[in-house]
Design an enzyme around this catalytic site. Structure first.
Site, PDB file in Angstrom:
ATOM      1  N   ALA A 217      16.370  -0.884  20.918  1.00 45.80           N
ATOM      2  CA  ALA A 217      17.046  -0.826  20.074  1.00 45.80           C
ATOM      3  C   ALA A 217      16.799   0.328  19.107  1.00 45.80           C
ATOM      4  O   ALA A 217      17.861   1.672  18.801  1.00 45.80           O
ATOM      5  CB  ALA A 217      16.729  -1.594  18.670  1.00 45.80           C
ATOM      6  N   ILE A 218      15.729   0.701  18.923  1.00 47.74           N
ATOM      7  CA  ILE A 218      15.416   1.555  18.143  1.00 47.74           C
ATOM      8  C   ILE A 218      15.181   3.564  18.853  1.00 47.74           C
ATOM      9  O   ILE A 218      16.142   4.107  19.087  1.00 47.74           O
ATOM     10  CB  ILE A 218      13.617   1.776  17.433  1.00 47.74           C
ATOM     11  CG1 ILE A 218      13.771   0.815  17.025  1.00 47.74           C
ATOM     12  CG2 ILE A 218      12.828   3.400  17.160  1.00 47.74           C
ATOM     13  CD1 ILE A 218      12.122   0.664  16.910  1.00 47.74           C
TER      14      ILE A 218
ATOM     15  N   HIS B  24      44.569 -12.343  12.102  1.00 48.70           N
ATOM     16  CA  HIS B  24      45.462 -11.365  12.921  1.00 48.70           C
ATOM     17  C   HIS B  24      45.833 -10.653  11.653  1.00 48.70           C
ATOM     18  O   HIS B  24      46.225 -10.033  10.751  1.00 48.70           O
ATOM     19  CB  HIS B  24      46.785 -11.959  13.831  1.00 48.70           C
ATOM     20  CG  HIS B  24      47.585 -11.012  14.361  1.00 48.70           C
ATOM     21  ND1 HIS B  24      47.025 -10.324  15.525  1.00 48.70           N
ATOM     22  CD2 HIS B  24      48.740 -10.294  14.109  1.00 48.70           C
ATOM     23  CE1 HIS B  24      47.775  -9.591  15.406  1.00 48.70           C
ATOM     24  NE2 HIS B  24      48.428  -9.018  14.432  1.00 48.70           N
TER      25      HIS B  24
ATOM     26  N   ARG C 125       1.145  -1.835   0.124  1.00 47.87           N
ATOM     27  CA  ARG C 125      -0.451   0.234   0.159  1.00 47.87           C
ATOM     28  C   ARG C 125       0.600   1.797   0.177  1.00 47.87           C
ATOM     29  O   ARG C 125       0.737   2.584   0.234  1.00 47.87           O
ATOM     30  CB  ARG C 125      -0.849   0.216   1.558  1.00 47.87           C
ATOM     31  CG  ARG C 125      -0.041   0.300   2.313  1.00 47.87           C
ATOM     32  CD  ARG C 125      -1.162   0.113   3.805  1.00 47.87           C
ATOM     33  NE  ARG C 125      -0.752   0.197   5.096  1.00 47.87           N
ATOM     34  CZ  ARG C 125      -1.304  -0.220   5.967  1.00 47.87           C
ATOM     35  NH1 ARG C 125      -2.467  -0.277   6.205  1.00 47.87           N
ATOM     36  NH2 ARG C 125      -0.387  -0.101   7.265  1.00 47.87           N
TER      37      ARG C 125
ATOM     38  N   GLY D 189       9.590  -1.475   2.748  1.00 49.06           N
ATOM     39  CA  GLY D 189       8.184  -1.932   4.415  1.00 49.06           C
ATOM     40  C   GLY D 189       8.909  -1.176   5.074  1.00 49.06           C
ATOM     41  O   GLY D 189       9.856   0.217   4.574  1.00 49.06           O
TER      42      GLY D 189
ATOM     43  N   ALA E  50      14.537  -7.235  10.593  1.00 50.32           N
ATOM     44  CA  ALA E  50      13.727  -7.301   9.769  1.00 50.32           C
ATOM     45  C   ALA E  50      14.589  -9.189   8.905  1.00 50.32           C
ATOM     46  O   ALA E  50      13.571  -9.455   7.632  1.00 50.32           O
ATOM     47  CB  ALA E  50      15.165  -6.591   8.524  1.00 50.32           C
TER      48      ALA E  50
ATOM     49  N   GLY F 229       8.009   0.886  21.934  1.00 53.40           N
ATOM     50  CA  GLY F 229       7.298   0.003  21.446  1.00 53.40           C
ATOM     51  C   GLY F 229       6.727  -0.377  19.529  1.00 53.40           C
ATOM     52  O   GLY F 229       6.601   0.781  19.369  1.00 53.40           O
TER      53      GLY F 229
HETATM   54  C1  LIG Z   1      13.979   3.159  12.632  1.00 54.19           C
HETATM   55  C2  LIG Z   1      13.911   1.771  13.289  1.00 54.19           C
HETATM   56  C3  LIG Z   1      15.469   1.192  12.974  1.00 54.19           C
HETATM   57  C4  LIG Z   1      15.036  -0.392  12.570  1.00 54.19           C
HETATM   58  N1  LIG Z   1      16.166  -0.755  12.370  1.00 54.19           N
HETATM   59  C5  LIG Z   1      16.021  -2.483  12.266  1.00 54.19           C
HETATM   60  C6  LIG Z   1      17.562  -2.815  12.318  1.00 54.19           C
HETATM   61  O1  LIG Z   1      18.650  -2.394  12.075  1.00 54.19           O
HETATM   62  N2  LIG Z   1      17.433  -4.164  11.807  1.00 54.19           N
HETATM   63  C7  LIG Z   1      16.566  -4.839  11.762  1.00 54.19           C
HETATM   64  O2  LIG Z   1      16.863  -6.355  11.739  1.00 54.19           O
HETATM   65  N3  LIG Z   1      15.478  -4.397  12.340  1.00 54.19           N
HETATM   66  C8  LIG Z   1      15.410  -2.862  12.311  1.00 54.19           C
HETATM   67  N4  LIG Z   1      13.993  -2.643  12.176  1.00 54.19           N
HETATM   68  C9  LIG Z   1      13.009  -3.692  12.544  1.00 54.19           C
HETATM   69  C10 LIG Z   1      12.356  -3.593  10.974  1.00 54.19           C
HETATM   70  O3  LIG Z   1      11.843  -2.268   9.970  1.00 54.19           O
HETATM   71  C11 LIG Z   1      10.774  -4.818  11.161  1.00 54.19           C
HETATM   72  O4  LIG Z   1      11.424  -5.536  11.255  1.00 54.19           O
HETATM   73  C12 LIG Z   1      11.361  -5.803   9.180  1.00 54.19           C
HETATM   74  O5  LIG Z   1      10.738  -4.003   8.449  1.00 54.19           O
HETATM   75  C13 LIG Z   1      10.115  -6.129   9.280  1.00 54.19           C
HETATM   76  O6  LIG Z   1       9.407  -7.206   8.731  1.00 54.19           O
HETATM   77  P1  LIG Z   1       8.369  -6.863   7.562  1.00 54.19           P
HETATM   78  O7  LIG Z   1       8.235  -6.735   6.563  1.00 54.19           O
HETATM   79  O8  LIG Z   1       7.718  -7.181   8.936  1.00 54.19           O
HETATM   80  O9  LIG Z   1       7.216  -4.996   7.382  1.00 54.19           O
HETATM   81  P2  LIG Z   1       7.733  -3.926   7.761  1.00 54.19           P
HETATM   82  O10 LIG Z   1       8.783  -3.962   6.850  1.00 54.19           O
HETATM   83  O11 LIG Z   1       6.797  -3.207   8.332  1.00 54.19           O
HETATM   84  O12 LIG Z   1       6.645  -3.894   5.751  1.00 54.19           O
HETATM   85  C14 LIG Z   1       5.261  -3.738   5.542  1.00 54.19           C
HETATM   86  C15 LIG Z   1       4.671  -3.948   4.420  1.00 54.19           C
HETATM   87  O13 LIG Z   1       3.534  -3.887   4.095  1.00 54.19           O
HETATM   88  C16 LIG Z   1       2.420  -2.804   3.871  1.00 54.19           C
HETATM   89  N5  LIG Z   1       1.227  -2.981   4.012  1.00 54.19           N
HETATM   90  C17 LIG Z   1       0.581  -2.906   5.156  1.00 54.19           C
HETATM   91  N6  LIG Z   1      -0.327  -3.008   5.750  1.00 54.19           N
HETATM   92  C18 LIG Z   1      -1.190  -3.701   3.963  1.00 54.19           C
HETATM   93  C19 LIG Z   1      -2.225  -3.746   3.559  1.00 54.19           C
HETATM   94  N7  LIG Z   1      -3.127  -4.224   3.778  1.00 54.19           N
HETATM   95  N8  LIG Z   1      -2.320  -4.157   2.057  1.00 54.19           N
HETATM   96  C20 LIG Z   1      -0.818  -3.420   1.543  1.00 54.19           C
HETATM   97  N9  LIG Z   1       0.250  -3.702   2.244  1.00 54.19           N
HETATM   98  C21 LIG Z   1       0.401  -3.416   2.926  1.00 54.19           C
HETATM   99  C22 LIG Z   1       3.152  -1.671   4.736  1.00 54.19           C
HETATM  100  O14 LIG Z   1       3.103  -0.384   3.945  1.00 54.19           O
HETATM  101  C23 LIG Z   1       5.344  -2.212   4.526  1.00 54.19           C
HETATM  102  O15 LIG Z   1       5.543  -2.008   3.201  1.00 54.19           O
HETATM  103  C24 LIG Z   1      13.426  -1.320  12.965  1.00 54.19           C
HETATM  104  C25 LIG Z   1      12.466  -0.385  12.902  1.00 54.19           C
HETATM  105  C26 LIG Z   1      12.729   1.054  12.933  1.00 54.19           C
HETATM  106  C27 LIG Z   1      11.071   1.557  13.573  1.00 54.19           C
END
Ligand SMILES: Cc1cc2nc3c(=O)[nH]c(=O)nc-3n(C[C@H](O)[C@H](O)[C@H](O)COP(=O)(O)OP(=O)(O)OC[C@H]3O[C@@H](n4cnc5c(N)ncnc54)[C@H](O)[C@@H]3O)c2cc1C
Length: 464
Positions: free
Chosen positions: A183-184, A443, A36, A41, A318, A270
């Site tokens: 972490a954030i 090393h 969307r 993401g 991620a 969180g």
């Molecule tokens: C500031 C910050 C820093 C971070 N740093 C790290 C890091 O260094 N290392 C790490 O491993 N993790 C990090 N994370 C966490 C990481 O971003 C998430 O764990 C990861 O993005 C999760 O992936 P996902 O695919 O589950 O969801 P997301 O990345 O959240 O993707 C979900 C996608 O689904 C889409 N979506 C939602 N609902 C709908 C719908 N109904 N229809 C169509 N599309 C939809 C959204 O638009 C989004 O693009 C961080 C998070 C934040 C906020």
């Protein structure tokens, strides 16, 4: 009229969803991925990647201040916050574009729009041009998560920020309060503190970075305090009084409430899963608080409906999302992959100094009944760390005293987010102290500390 039919439909193109879609396509499935907002993401657009780009700027800034130590000259050191943000946004854009390219190359049909699941096997997508109905026997929910808003501490984008606001800051904070030291929170605290903001971190638990080993949390705290940060543990922000150019925080600690003024607050308390609007209740998918309940194979209990990544709960990382995506795609294609083991997923925090860990902390291992052997090695005993001018840090390893199994590894210091993968591979291969002691580490490298920490657990460390 029946809509387009696919072997697998992925909802969400974050690191969970886009990776699942690509793996499914590689295995010969006809795949659609619905998104969307942005491809990539939160991770690529508002999470992992743009934060690391910003933290790199603050790291370079910090090193420029240390130029003299390295025999270099740097005068009139400064920064342009807009340019820092511009670079970070550019990096995010580049990678999001890269995901689009990969999906196209793998012949995944990308549909931009908001998806819901009106019935098993059916996905309805609201696009700019109207509603598209799709069908598939396999639907993967990968809709991720967003910042949690606690009542009274809600972000407003002006003086109180969520992570999204902090990634595109409307001003440079002078006096910053960060609520939450996961972490954030800690990464933003580290970034703004390094650029000169007078930064306070408030953590409700008894220590910062509460998921880490207690010794690592304590070490990191000392380093942050040396850098001028104020850390308040076992403390709660009860209320924020917002005025035009300041916020007064009511901070409760040790039974007393104190009012402290800040010009900016970052709320990092969180995240909550994006479970709404998908039709989960009608489908019969169980949601516990804000996360979809799954088994270790990401099955929701409703036939043909899977949930991966942040929507499926902790750890919110991620690489966990991507790994689950691969596993589910392989199962949809008829494979029999192993489930993801949460205790083998490393967690990294890219503050200064960095923090990284995998497996059980010493306390957790003891709580689980293990008799442990613990090794430690300080950065000051490592030649490369001294040559780099990064002599503050430590590597800690926890072994099962009976079997020699590596139960956990915990690190704080320069580049530990890169080093931790050595132990991750070790755990995946079910390595023991014996294998690790026999491995030859090059090393001079920081990785030699990983060896020495193992040796120390068995009373054999050489350089300390
Ligand atoms: C500031 C910050 C820093 C971070 N740093 C790290 C890091 O260094 N290392 C790490 O491993 N993790 C990090 N994370 C966490 C990481 O971003 C998430 O764990 C990861 O993005 C999760 O992936 P996902 O695919 O589950 O969801 P997301 O990345 O959240 O993707 C979900 C996608 O689904 C889409 N979506 C939602 N609902 C709908 C719908 N109904 N229809 C169509 N599309 C939809 C959204 O638009 C989004 O693009 C961080 C998070 C934040 C906020």
């Amino acid at each position: 009229m029946a809509g387009k039919s696919f072997d697998m439909i992925v909802i969400g193109a974050g690191p969970g969803g886009y990776v699942a879609a690509i793996r499914g396509a590689q295995l010969g499935l006809k795949v659609a991925c619905v998104e969307r907002e942005h491809l990539g993401g939160i991770c690529l657009n508002w999470g992992c990647i743009p934060t690391k780009a910003m933290l790199r700027s603050s790291e370079v800034f910090h090193l420029m201040h240390r130029a003299k130590e390295f025999g270099l000259k740097a005068e009139n050191i400064g920064y342009d916050l807009d340019a820092v943000v511009k670079r970070s946004r550019g990096v995010a854009k580049q990678l999001s574009g890269g995901v689009g390219h990969l999906l196209k190359k793998n012949k995944v049909e990308v549909i931009m729009g908001e998806a819901s699941v009106p019935a098993p096997g059916k996905v309805s997508v609201k696009t700019d041009k109207g509603t598209e109905e799709l069908t598939s026997k396999n639907i993967i929910l990968a809709t991720g998560a967003r910042a949690r808003n606690l009542p009274g501490l809600e972000a407003d984008g002006e003086r109180v920020w969520s992570y999204k606001h902090a990634l595109m800051p409307p001003h440079m904070p002078k006096k910053l309060l960060v609520i939450g030291s996961g972490a954030i929170g800690i990464e933003f605290a580290s970034f703004f503190n390094t650029l000169g903001a007078d930064t306070t971190v408030v953590e409700v638990m008894d220590r910062i970075l509460p998921v880490e080993d207690a010794e690592i949390s304590a070490f990191a705290k000392k380093q942050f305090e040396k850098q001028g940060m104020t850390i308040r543990e076992k403390a709660t922000v009860k209320q924020l009084d917002r005025a035009k150019d300041k916020v007064t925080a009511h901070i409760e600690q040790g039974g007393k409430t104190e009012k402290v003024e800040f010009d900016t607050v970052i709320s990092a308390v969180g995240i909550v899963g994006n479970t709404e609007g998908l039709g989960l209740e009608k489908l019969g998918v169980t949601v516990d608080r804000t996360h979809v309940v799954t088994d270790e194979y990401c099955r929701t209990g409703v036939d043909g409906v899977w949930a991966i990544g942040d929507i499926a709960g902790a750890p919110w990382l991620a690489h966990k999302a991507s790994h689950e995506g691969v596993m589910v795609a392989e199962m949809v294609a008829g494979g029999h992959p192993h489930p993801v083991k949460p205790e083998s997923i490393a967690g990294c925090t890219y503050c200064h100094p960095q923090v990284a860990s995998v497996g059980y902390s010493e306390a957790k291992a003891k709580e689980l009944g293990y008799d442990v052997k613990v090794g430690r090695f300080p950065f000051i005993g490592n030649g490369k760390a001294i040559a780099l001018g990064e002599s503050e840090g430590m590597v800690k390893t926890v072994f099962d005293a009976k079997t020699g199994e590596l139960l956990g590894a915990h690190m704080v210091g320069a580049e530990v987010t890169e080093l931790i993968q050595g132990y991750v591979v070790g755990r995946q291969l079910e390595t023991t102290e014996e294998d690790l002691m026999h491995a030859v580490f090059p090393h001079p490298t920081l990785s030699e500390m990983m060896h020495e920490s193992v040796l120390d657990a068995y009373g054999r460390a050489i350089h300390f």
